[in-house]
Design an enzyme around this catalytic site. Structure first.
Site, PDB file in Angstrom:
ATOM      1  N   CYS A 177       2.235   1.147  -8.316  1.00 29.28           N
ATOM      2  CA  CYS A 177       3.357   1.593  -7.488  1.00 29.28           C
ATOM      3  C   CYS A 177       4.623   1.791  -8.307  1.00 29.28           C
ATOM      4  O   CYS A 177       5.490   2.581  -7.940  1.00 29.28           O
ATOM      5  CB  CYS A 177       3.611   0.606  -6.362  1.00 29.28           C
ATOM      6  SG  CYS A 177       3.954  -1.088  -6.919  1.00 29.28           S
ATOM      7  N   GLU A 230       5.624  -3.363   1.007  1.00 29.07           N
ATOM      8  CA  GLU A 230       5.858  -2.880  -0.360  1.00 29.07           C
ATOM      9  C   GLU A 230       5.033  -1.628  -0.517  1.00 29.07           C
ATOM     10  O   GLU A 230       3.798  -1.672  -0.545  1.00 29.07           O
ATOM     11  CB  GLU A 230       5.470  -3.960  -1.378  1.00 29.07           C
ATOM     12  CG  GLU A 230       6.016  -3.688  -2.769  1.00 29.07           C
ATOM     13  CD  GLU A 230       5.061  -2.868  -3.607  1.00 29.07           C
ATOM     14  OE1 GLU A 230       5.336  -1.656  -3.763  1.00 29.07           O
ATOM     15  OE2 GLU A 230       4.079  -3.405  -4.102  1.00 29.07           O
ATOM     16  N   GLY A 289       0.827  -1.205   0.000  1.00 31.33           N
ATOM     17  CA  GLY A 289       0.000   0.000   0.000  1.00 31.33           C
ATOM     18  C   GLY A 289       0.854   1.245   0.000  1.00 31.33           C
ATOM     19  O   GLY A 289       2.038   1.219  -0.351  1.00 31.33           O
TER      20      GLY A 289
END
Length: 486
Positions: free
Chosen positions: A287, A253, A231
């Site tokens: 991400c 992560e 997140g």
């Protein structure tokens, strides 16, 4: 028709003990797509109860049986593309292409988990004493607390589940509030259909206002022995702090502020295509998305013209249209936040070369900026949208300095036709991932995946993902009696 779902505890669908529910609003229609149970702390404890009660049986189940479950789950997922696409479009506004990619990779994650079940898990050590055999043995830790995000829900839900279960742990998954179906309940359904025993995997859904209580209750439970979180960096700090307070290892992560560096010998058309994908895939809500384009000054003019033209030509529309490349963001609030970041940058001196302006509901156009100053929030903040800032450089040293000028360190791409040159630059980038002659967005289930600095710590994928959720024990076997002093 609105989808209604309960919690998944002990292999059964059960309502929240309070009877509360919460709605999932579709970002592009603004109407209720699903209603799910809104758990509280007592529901979390019930899920951990079930997971702890089944740990011994699951961890001792024969490897062939466990492997068969993951293999079957992969097959079921392969045949569920249409269902996954429907859920992801309704919950997050994901395009059909993004949903297909999610299903394909998630199925491969389950296949990697199946392979990991029977992979070697330990080492024979060189012992100091004669007649002693030393072993390093990896064993499951117990119950794992996992948190899945919304942006790649099927991929990251599978990643939250697969390695800990393959290692022999049981697990409680807190699904994303924005995508509780596609990040959690959908995958649990498939695993249970594939033969996963009741109680091995529990899925908690909750109202956003209760998220802090849910996370704290789950991590604080003494039976939970490891934490698995993907997140934002902001929430990751909270999760990491909670895990540290309870002396529990965590894999985090987190967010990125990733660069694609285009060296002077790059194929410009290839570089443009790669950069467009890195910036705009899933509307920039990955991400690993590229938020910075660093282009050698000798090719910057041609690259910029072609890149801006390519951005403007991307098909934008609703998720249900399979021609759509750039769909809505996860919410109107997300689009408004990105617009505010762009406005702030422009106010402080940045120039808009493509896109920009006000959002249209949950949509924001693919946007290219240049001359973004360090005092602009966008210079350091992760936009999590289809927005990038282009900067030129004259030397490798300058490119490396600019790429590393961020607190994050997740991924990077280097576009070059000279791999030796690319490797020389890549080795000086402070990231957990780098791709030479490719862009920044990539994921393979057998590779070590994770970040550096504010992008987190620990690694998913392959043996690294298994080891993250194991306790490594030193075991010795004396083959002859030892002689003791005295």
């Amino acid at each position: 028709m609105t989808i209604a779902r309960q919690l998944s505890i002990g292999g059964k669908d059960v309502p929240a003990r309070t009877g509360r529910t919460t709605d999932v609003i579709s970002p592009h229609t603004g109407v209720v797509f699903a209603t799910v149970a809104a758990a509280d702390a007592s529901d979390v404890t019930a899920a951990v109860d079930a997971a702890a009660a089944t740990f011994d049986d699951w961890s001792s189940l024969g490897p062939s049986a466990r492997r068969a479950i993951f293999t079957k789950a992969a097959e079921l997922l392969d045949s569920s593309t249409e269902r996954a696409a429907q859920l992801m479009a309704g919950e997050t506004g994901a395009t059909f292409g993004w949903a297909v990619f999610n299903v394909t990779l998630a199925a491969d994650i389950f296949r990697e988990a199946a392979a990991a079940v029977t992979a070697p898990r330990g080492e024979v050590l060189t012992a100091q004493q004669e007649g002693v055999l030393g072993l390093a043995v990896r064993e499951p830790v117990g119950v794992v607390a996992a948190f899945a995000p919304w942006n790649a829900p099927t991929i990251l839900g599978a990643r939250a589940i697969a390695a800990p279960l393959a290692a022999g742990n049981t697990l409680v998954l807190k699904a994303s509030e924005s995508a509780p179906l596609s990040s959690g309940l959908f995958l649990a359904d498939l695993l249970h259909e594939a033969g996963l025993p009741p109680g091995v995997l529990g899925v908690i859904t909750n109202d956003p206002v209760d998220a802090p209580q849910i996370a704290e209750t789950l991590i604080a439970d003494e039976r939970v022995r490891a934490v698995n979180f993907t997140g934002s960096t902001a929430v990751g700090r909270i999760i990491g702090t909670l895990a540290a307070q309870h002396l529990k290892p965590a894999v985090l992560e987190l967010g990125g502020k990733n660069s694609v560096i285009v060296l002077d010998d790059a194929d410009i058309d290839y570089a443009v295509a790669a950069a467009v994908f890195a910036v705009c895939a899933n509307s920039g809500q990955i991400c690993m998305s590229a938020e910075r384009l660093l282009v050698h000054e000798s090719i910057a003019a041609e690259f910029t013209t072609k890149f801006a033209t390519a951005l403007a030509a991307l098909p934008t529309g609703i998720p249900e249209d399979r021609a759509t490349v750039v769909g809505p963001l996860v919410s109107t609030a997300a689009a408004a936040r990105i617009a505010a970041l762009v406005t702030d940058a422009v106010t402080k001196g940045a120039k808009v070369l493509a896109g920009g302006g006000d959002p249209n509901g949950a949509w924001y156009p693919p946007t290219l900026l240049t001359d973004v100053p360090p005092d602009a929030e966008l210079y350091h903040a992760e936009s999590f949208g289809p927005v990038c800032a282009l900067t030129t450089f004259a030397t490798d040293e300058e490119a490396i300095t600019k790429a590393n000028d961020t607190g994050n360190g997740l991924s990077a791409g280097l576009i070059t036709e000279n791999t030796t040159h690319g490797l020389r630059v890549a080795r000086r980038l402070r990231t957990g991932i780098v791709h030479i002659n490719d862009q920044s967005v990539a994921d393979e289930p057998q590779a070590p995946f994770g970040g550096f600095r504010n992008s987190g710590y620990g690694r998913f994928g392959g043996r690294w993902g298994i080891e993250a959720f194991c306790n490594t024990r030193w075991v010795t076997i004396a083959t002859e009696q030892a002689h003791f002093p005295g």
